[in-house]
Scaffold this motif. Structure first.
Motif, mmCIF file in Angstrom:
data_model
loop_
_atom_site.group_PDB
_atom_site.id
_atom_site.type_symbol
_atom_site.label_atom_id
_atom_site.label_comp_id
_atom_site.label_asym_id
_atom_site.label_seq_id
_atom_site.Cartn_x
_atom_site.Cartn_y
_atom_site.Cartn_z
ATOM 1 N N ILE A 170 0.849 -1.209 0.000
ATOM 2 C CA ILE A 170 0.000 0.000 0.000
ATOM 3 C C ILE A 170 0.872 1.240 0.000
ATOM 4 C CG2 ILE A 170 -1.665 1.325 1.368
ATOM 5 C CD1 ILE A 170 -2.739 -1.454 2.323
ATOM 6 N N LEU A 171 1.871 1.191 0.890
ATOM 7 C CA LEU A 171 2.768 2.342 1.003
ATOM 8 C C LEU A 171 3.476 2.631 -0.307
ATOM 9 C CD1 LEU A 171 3.910 4.420 3.015
ATOM 10 C CD2 LEU A 171 5.717 2.784 3.522
ATOM 11 N N SER A 172 3.928 1.548 -0.936
ATOM 12 C CA SER A 172 4.625 1.709 -2.213
ATOM 13 C C SER A 172 3.679 2.268 -3.280
ATOM 14 C CB SER A 172 5.179 0.351 -2.651
ATOM 15 O OG SER A 172 5.852 0.468 -3.862
ATOM 16 N N GLY A 173 2.413 1.785 -3.210
ATOM 17 C CA GLY A 173 1.421 2.305 -4.178
ATOM 18 C C GLY A 173 1.102 3.752 -3.911
ATOM 19 N N LYS A 174 1.078 4.083 -2.673
ATOM 20 C CA LYS A 174 0.775 5.475 -2.337
ATOM 21 C C LYS A 174 1.882 6.392 -2.831
ATOM 22 C CE LYS A 174 0.968 6.729 1.991
ATOM 23 N NZ LYS A 174 0.655 6.768 3.432
ATOM 24 N N LEU A 175 3.096 5.928 -2.732
ATOM 25 C CA LEU A 175 4.215 6.742 -3.214
ATOM 26 C C LEU A 175 4.104 6.985 -4.717
ATOM 27 C CD1 LEU A 175 6.891 8.058 -2.412
ATOM 28 C CD2 LEU A 175 8.012 5.925 -3.015
ATOM 29 N N GLY A 176 3.603 6.016 -5.373
ATOM 30 C CA GLY A 176 3.428 6.170 -6.847
ATOM 31 C C GLY A 176 2.288 7.115 -7.157
ATOM 32 N N ASP A 177 1.267 7.147 -6.272
ATOM 33 C CA ASP A 177 0.108 8.005 -6.547
ATOM 34 C C ASP A 177 0.411 9.475 -6.274
ATOM 35 O OD1 ASP A 177 -1.279 5.766 -7.251
ATOM 36 O OD2 ASP A 177 -2.162 5.469 -5.256
ATOM 37 N N THR A 178 1.031 9.750 -5.076
ATOM 38 C CA THR A 178 1.204 11.137 -4.691
ATOM 39 C C THR A 178 2.342 11.803 -5.407
ATOM 40 O OG1 THR A 178 2.649 10.446 -2.896
ATOM 41 C CG2 THR A 178 0.317 10.702 -2.376
ATOM 42 N N GLY A 179 3.443 11.194 -5.352
ATOM 43 C CA GLY A 179 4.585 11.764 -6.067
ATOM 44 C C GLY A 179 5.155 12.977 -5.353
ATOM 45 N N ASP A 180 4.714 13.320 -4.206
ATOM 46 C CA ASP A 180 5.245 14.485 -3.520
ATOM 47 C C ASP A 180 6.123 14.101 -2.339
ATOM 48 O OD1 ASP A 180 3.280 13.339 -2.081
ATOM 49 O OD2 ASP A 180 2.256 15.218 -1.532
ATOM 50 N N ILE A 181 6.536 12.879 -2.278
ATOM 51 C CA ILE A 181 7.362 12.404 -1.181
ATOM 52 C C ILE A 181 8.792 12.800 -1.453
ATOM 53 C CG2 ILE A 181 8.144 10.420 0.122
ATOM 54 C CD1 ILE A 181 5.202 11.113 0.478
ATOM 55 N N LEU A 182 9.450 13.403 -0.418
ATOM 56 C CA LEU A 182 10.848 13.797 -0.564
ATOM 57 C C LEU A 182 11.737 12.695 -0.042
ATOM 58 C CD1 LEU A 182 10.608 17.474 0.759
ATOM 59 C CD2 LEU A 182 10.686 16.683 -1.625
ATOM 60 N N SER A 183 12.977 12.691 -0.484
ATOM 61 C CA SER A 183 13.919 11.712 0.020
ATOM 62 C C SER A 183 14.240 12.019 1.472
ATOM 63 C CB SER A 183 15.199 11.752 -0.820
ATOM 64 O OG SER A 183 14.918 11.412 -2.137
ATOM 65 N N ARG A 184 14.621 10.943 2.188
ATOM 66 C CA ARG A 184 14.898 11.057 3.633
ATOM 67 C C ARG A 184 13.749 11.728 4.383
ATOM 68 N NH1 ARG A 184 20.596 10.976 4.226
ATOM 69 N NH2 ARG A 184 21.377 9.596 2.590
ATOM 70 N N GLN A 185 12.597 11.337 4.032
ATOM 71 C CA GLN A 185 11.439 11.937 4.728
ATOM 72 C C GLN A 185 10.775 10.847 5.562
ATOM 73 O OE1 GLN A 185 8.466 13.583 2.149
ATOM 74 N NE2 GLN A 185 7.206 14.337 3.804
ATOM 75 N N ALA A 186 10.429 11.229 6.800
ATOM 76 C CA ALA A 186 9.725 10.301 7.688
ATOM 77 C C ALA A 186 8.555 11.039 8.343
ATOM 78 C CB ALA A 186 10.684 9.783 8.763
ATOM 79 N N LEU A 187 7.504 10.262 8.508
ATOM 80 C CA LEU A 187 6.380 10.910 9.155
ATOM 81 C C LEU A 187 5.640 9.872 9.995
ATOM 82 C CD1 LEU A 187 3.315 11.169 6.907
ATOM 83 C CD2 LEU A 187 5.464 10.599 5.867
ATOM 84 N N VAL A 188 5.230 10.384 11.108
ATOM 85 C CA VAL A 188 4.475 9.535 12.048
ATOM 86 C C VAL A 188 3.027 9.548 11.598
ATOM 87 C CG1 VAL A 188 3.809 9.178 14.437
ATOM 88 C CG2 VAL A 188 6.074 10.067 13.893
ATOM 89 N N VAL A 189 2.528 8.405 11.189
ATOM 90 C CA VAL A 189 1.168 8.379 10.648
ATOM 91 C C VAL A 189 0.165 7.929 11.694
ATOM 92 C CG1 VAL A 189 1.861 8.048 8.275
ATOM 93 C CG2 VAL A 189 1.619 6.068 9.745
ATOM 94 N N THR A 190 0.611 7.218 12.704
ATOM 95 C CA THR A 190 -0.323 6.748 13.737
ATOM 96 C C THR A 190 0.401 6.762 15.067
ATOM 97 O OG1 THR A 190 -1.379 5.313 12.151
ATOM 98 C CG2 THR A 190 -1.813 4.848 14.442
ATOM 99 N N VAL A 191 -0.248 7.266 16.037
ATOM 100 C CA VAL A 191 0.321 7.271 17.400
ATOM 101 C C VAL A 191 -0.780 6.817 18.356
ATOM 102 C CG1 VAL A 191 1.337 8.680 19.224
ATOM 103 C CG2 VAL A 191 1.936 9.114 16.836
ATOM 104 N N ASN A 192 -0.490 5.835 19.144
ATOM 105 C CA ASN A 192 -1.379 5.341 20.210
ATOM 106 C C ASN A 192 -2.711 4.846 19.685
ATOM 107 O OD1 ASN A 192 0.554 5.970 22.194
ATOM 108 N ND2 ASN A 192 -0.136 8.089 22.243
ATOM 109 N N GLU A 193 -2.748 4.390 18.508
ATOM 110 C CA GLU A 193 -3.994 3.829 17.998
ATOM 111 C C GLU A 193 -3.682 2.843 16.858
ATOM 112 O OE1 GLU A 193 -5.077 7.471 14.888
ATOM 113 O OE2 GLU A 193 -6.248 7.193 16.713
ATOM 114 N N HIS A 194 -4.674 2.089 16.497
ATOM 115 C CA HIS A 194 -4.513 1.087 15.444
ATOM 116 C C HIS A 194 -4.601 1.741 14.069
ATOM 117 C CE1 HIS A 194 -4.715 -2.561 13.248
ATOM 118 N NE2 HIS A 194 -5.938 -2.252 12.752
#
Lengths: 578, 159
Positions: free
Chosen positions: A95-119
């Motif tokens: 999914i993540l790989s597909g999302k990267l192909g869809d958005t195209g706005d991901i920068l290199s060396r970029q990290a983001l917390v997508v979920t904290v303390n929840e499922h």
């Protein structure tokens, strides 16, 4: 998706955080970076990172997944999570790989917390994962970082999120370095393997080069030998030439070659490198036994079969041809011509036996071609010599025939001439010939003279009167006076037949042929001084002179011959009788 | 043209052979006496009064041998033509001599076979003429039993 916080490379510490905790996080971060910087394998980096980050966060569950978008390969490190979570994590990576192909706005060396303390339901990760960090190393690699609930049960706060982002940043740096190192290592390995392959290829190339050199040497030796033999059309020079060439090719110090004509039992032998007493003695009987052993009677080469046999050291030793023979061959041209070659004391035998045999085979093949040509040439030369001799004989025969023809022509001409002569001679002897007449006269003359000279009854060929003195003559008038006075005795000297026929009157007959008888009978007592007149002569006889001479011999002193005779007497008309 | 048998008989080669043998034998026989009695023969020649006196003895020596040689050659058939011509010639001369002396009325013997013979006569001349005729016959018709034919026939075959 709930994007709560993101970090790129180095997020700064947030104000409000306690100093200890901050120090702890910084120490942890420093240790992690230090630890990870020493690692080169991305998997080890990931494993080490998971362990260190779990410890730093105080959780017993953690996962780290990365996927290569180009190859589709993924790597998963999980701790404290069930085995069934792998599929969920793999799907989350898709999914993540597909999302990267869809958005195209991901920068290199970029990290983001997508979920904290929840499922996180969007990615479908296991329920045990309470913190999910998406990180993008570059366009190729993406990954997930997830942790379970803290052991102490406290939720993750913002500091944890920051710390987590810093860790993710450190992880991406370490992974980037590890991937680079891995790439370099891979390249190194590839390079090494290529080097190895290249060295192997070089070795193979060197082997091939050596083989080519050997082949070239063989080919050159065969070519040189063949070219040398091809120009040699005499067996007597072909054998030593080939032997020296082969000895040179195999660096042999000793060599012998024998050519045996089985039909004519002649042997041509050439030996090099042997002293006189050590030259192998090979007579016809020995060669017969050798070839009987090598080949099978009746020694006739079959169609398509090789006309030679390579003999190795063992075979030569068994044949007992000579000592220390190392290589050789037996060959035959046809059912009559057989040969042997043997080499000994070869100085450098670095090549394999197979190669030597191949070389010897090639040389023998070339030699057999040359030998066949030489034998054929010798046969042609012999035939040519025979032909020349026969030509010379034929020319001589032709010359002799020509000479014979000329001789025959001459003989025919001579025969014709002789025949003509004989014919004319036979014709001549059948005719009257003056020559024959003269010859007969001559023969008769010779016989007559010889017989007359040797016979007691022979007569003088000259008239007797030629040898006597001239008598006294009396002319007819004086005689007439004597006749009339009867003062003289008239004697008729002719034969009695003529006397009887006619005579001077009163004359007496005293014939010459009966002189002695008549003289003794009638005139012996005559007076020697009595005048006597003798007459009687003709063309053939001078009876008067002969009788007068005889009378003078008898002593008559006055004997005269009547000049002119009876004819003159008659002419004067003097008396005659009857 | 066919010849009549008398002509053929007269001209037959066997007749010529007989005549040849006869004439040859005659001359041989005549020469025997003359060779043995050369002096008497010289007187015979002289009695003919035809030969010069310096030639009489020579002829007396030569003539008998000449007759002998010619007679022998005629019989054996060697140079028979020449021999018969010479014999014929001698016979002609003899005949002439006889005729001359008959004309002279010389009382001389022929002297052909001996010195003691009857005087010459016309019979003598006739006899000599017959002998001359025989030589003519021999000359023309004599062909067989020649010694030289024995060789010439072979030579003719070779030629």
């Amino acid at each position: 998706m709930d994007r709560r916080n993101t970090a790129t490379s180095s997020p700064s510490p947030r104000p409000g955080l306690s100093g200890e905790r901050l120090a702890f996080q910084l120490d942890t971060l420093f240790e992690t970076i230090s630890e990870l910087s020493q690692l080169a394998d991305p998997v080890v980096v990931m494993e080490q990172f998971v362990l260190m980050s779990m410890g730093a966060l105080g959780t017993a569950q953690g996962l780290l997944a990365v996927q290569d978008r180009l190859t589709g390969e993924s790597q998963l490190i999980k701790r404290g999570l069930p085995a069934l979570a792998e599929k969920q994590i793999q799907r989350a990576l898709q999914i993540l790989s597909g999302k990267l192909g869809d958005t195209g706005d991901i920068l290199s060396r970029q990290a983001l917390v997508v979920t904290v303390n929840e499922h996180n339901q969007a990615l479908g990760l296991p329920d045990d994962v309470h913190v999910v960090v998406e990180w993008y190393l570059d366009d190729r690699r993406v990954g997930l970082l997830g942790y379970g609930q803290k052991i102490n049960g406290s939720p993750y706060d913002r500091h944890d999120e920051d710390f987590l982002l810093r860790l993710a940043s450190a992880l991406m740096d370490a992974l980037a370095v590890a991937y680079v190192q891995e790439t370099i290592r891979g390249l190194n390995e590839t390079l090494m393997s290529r080097n190895k392959e290249l060295q192997q290829a070089l070795q193979v190339s060197q082997d091939i080069q050596a083989s080519l050199d050997r082949r070239y040497f063989h080919f050159k030796a065969v070519c040189d030998t063949t070219s040398e033999l091809s120009a040699n059309l005499h067996v007597s020079t072909l054998l030593p030439s080939f032997l020296l060439s082969v000895m040179g090719t195999f660096s042999a110090q000793q060599g012998i070659i024998v050519l045996w004509n089985r039909a004519e039992q002649t042997i041509d032998k050439v030996a090099r490198g042997y002293s006189e007493e050590n030259v192998p003695s090979l007579d016809a009987q020995r060669l017969e036994s050798v070839f009987r052993e090598l080949l099978h009677p009746p020694f006739i080469p079959s169609q398509g079969k090789k006309h030679f046999l390579i003999l190795d050291e063992e075979a030569l030793k068994n044949l007992e041809l000579a000592e220390a023979m190392e290589m050789g061959g037996a060959f035959f041209v046809d059912e009559n011509w057989y040969g042997l070659i043997g080499l000994g004391n070869c100085l450098a035998r670095t090549e394999g036996v197979q190669a030597e045999h191949e070389l010897m085979s090639a040389l023998l093949q070339g030699f057999l071609v040359g030998l066949g040509n030489a034998l054929a040439f010798e046969t042609i030369e012999t035939l040519n010599a025979d032909l020349l001799q026969k030509n010379a004989e034929l020319r001589q025969t032709l010359d002799e025939l020509q000479q014979s023809r000329q001789t025959i022509t001459l003989l025919e001409a001579a025969g014709q001439r002789i025949s003509t002569m004989l014919r004319s001679e036979t014709m001549r002897i059948k005719r009257v010939s003056l020559f024959d007449c003269l010859a007969m006269a001559l023969v008769s003359l010779v016989l007559a003279l010889v017989f007359n000279a040797s016979s007691p009854g022979g007569i003088s060929l000259l008239p007797e009167t030629w040898g006597q003195p001239r008598p006294d003559f009396i002319d007819v008038p004086w005689a007439r006076l004597k006749h009339e006075s009867q003062g003289a005795l008239f004697l008729d000297a002719r034969p009695v037949e003529f006397f009887n026929q006619q005579r001077i009157a009163g004359a007496d007959n005293l014939p010459l042929n009966l002189f002695d008888f008549v003289y003794a009978m009638r005139f012996a007592m005559l007076d020697p001084d009595k005048d006597i007149i003798v007459y009687g002569r003709n063309i053939s006889r001078r009876y008067d002179e002969l009788v007068a001479a005889k009378l003078t011999e008898r002593g008559m002193a006055n004997v005269r011959v009547l000049e002119g005779g009876l004819q003159q007497w008659l002419r004067n008309g003097l008396p005659v009788e009857p | 043209m066919m010849q009549t048998w008398p002509v053929r008989l007269l001209t037959h080669e066997y007749v010529a052979l007989v005549l040849r043998l006869y004439i040859g034998g005659l001359f041989i026989y005549a020469s025997m006496y003359k060779i043995g009695y050369t002096a008497e023969f010289a007187e015979i020649i002289a009695s003919y009064r035809l030969v010069p006196y310096w030639m009489v003895n020579f002829l007396a020596v030569f003539m008998p041998w000449f007759e002998l040689v010619c007679g022998v050659l005629l019989i054996i058939g060697f140079r028979a033509k020449s021999a018969v011509v010479l014999i014929g010639g001698m016979l002609v001369l003899f005949t002439i001599a006889v005729v001359i002396n008959l004309w002279r009325d010389s009382p001389i013997p022929c002297g052909c076979f001996s010195s003691v013979e009857d005087p010459i006569s016309w019979w003598t001349a006739g006899r000599d003429l017959v002998w001359v005729a025989m030589t003519v016959h021999i000359y023309y018709f004599d062909k067989i039993l020649h010694l030289e034919n024995h060789f010439t026939s072979k030579i003719e075959k070779i030629a």
